[in-house]
Design an enzyme around this catalytic site. Sequence first.
Site, PDB file in Angstrom:
ATOM      1  N   ASP A  57       0.761  -1.705  -0.239  1.00 16.20           N
ATOM      2  CA  ASP A  57       0.087  -0.192  -0.046  1.00 16.20           C
ATOM      3  C   ASP A  57       1.249   1.499  -0.187  1.00 16.20           C
ATOM      4  O   ASP A  57       0.198   2.282   0.544  1.00 16.20           O
ATOM      5  CB  ASP A  57      -0.677  -0.034   1.489  1.00 16.20           C
ATOM      6  CG  ASP A  57      -2.274  -0.965   0.842  1.00 16.20           C
ATOM      7  OD1 ASP A  57      -2.259  -1.518  -0.247  1.00 16.20           O
ATOM      8  OD2 ASP A  57      -3.161  -0.857   1.664  1.00 16.20           O
ATOM      9  N   LYS A 166      -4.934  -5.782  -3.827  1.00 15.05           N
ATOM     10  CA  LYS A 166      -5.917  -6.713  -2.918  1.00 15.05           C
ATOM     11  C   LYS A 166      -7.578  -5.661  -2.734  1.00 15.05           C
ATOM     12  O   LYS A 166      -7.533  -4.589  -3.214  1.00 15.05           O
ATOM     13  CB  LYS A 166      -5.296  -6.429  -1.794  1.00 15.05           C
ATOM     14  CG  LYS A 166      -4.662  -5.491  -0.916  1.00 15.05           C
ATOM     15  CD  LYS A 166      -3.821  -5.412   0.076  1.00 15.05           C
ATOM     16  CE  LYS A 166      -3.496  -4.472   0.751  1.00 15.05           C
ATOM     17  NZ  LYS A 166      -4.655  -3.423   1.137  1.00 15.05           N
ATOM     18  N   CYS A 199      -2.984  -3.415   7.182  1.00 16.64           N
ATOM     19  CA  CYS A 199      -2.885  -3.892   5.957  1.00 16.64           C
ATOM     20  C   CYS A 199      -2.228  -4.240   6.024  1.00 16.64           C
ATOM     21  O   CYS A 199      -1.967  -5.442   5.726  1.00 16.64           O
ATOM     22  CB  CYS A 199      -2.811  -2.829   4.578  1.00 16.64           C
ATOM     23  SG  CYS A 199      -4.319  -2.106   4.326  1.00 16.64           S
TER      24      CYS A 199
END
Length: 256
Positions: A57, A166, A199
């Site tokens: 991310d 994702k 995450c």
Amino acid sequence: MKTPGTVGAHPATAWRIDDGVVDLRRGAGREREGWEVSAEPQSLVLDPARTALVVVDMQNDFCHPDGWLGSIGVDVSAARRPIEPLQRLLGPWRATGAPVIWLNWGTRPDRANLPSGVLHVYDPDGHSTGIGEELPGAGAVLQAGSWNAAVVDELEVAAGDISIDKHRMSGFWDTPLDSVLRNLDVTTLLFAGVNADQCVLATLIDAACAGYDVAMLTDCSATTSPDFCWEATVYNVKQCFGFVAESTAVLEGITA
């Protein structure tokens, strides 16, 4: 009967532990020269042929002032801290031939696979600019192919790297991540990225539950959450799931 100095139910997959060092090499990999990495709670020996770097991310929506986090008033300077250490690590890492996996939010335009609980995180009142909604001056929040979902310009996604979209906090649900890792014959994952307590941690926990060896690179990970969230994340990674290390220790191991 358990062999002294090992942890594992089967000799072929057991860790060997000697003098405070955990050797993660397995099978034929035990004959390969390993990467020795200073870590906590114990130092490690990694198998160069079976270790991957997973960067989570590092996207404009989380790490750029004009992204989604910035739009809701969050100071993203903390989320940008991993950029420089990752820049230093990626070149030498790629030179070893070990995989780099970019694991990023990249949702479908119709959001058809996203349950309400996932959407609520980004649109808590039903009127906000959530996943897939247009962020003024930018694009669709966390949508695959948008500027928002792209890796920040300061980090290069090189030819040969693997990118995986994702759709949850964890990268193991509703994605090909596990299949890719198993095809690569990877057993050890080094995690980096943001947010460490969300995450990164969710994916790391699922990886550990799936049988992968895991470590979080603390200088290549960060969070915009309160400090106690970071402290709890580091504690729990070391206590329950694996190890923590700095990228400098990895660099020393792979260049030794």
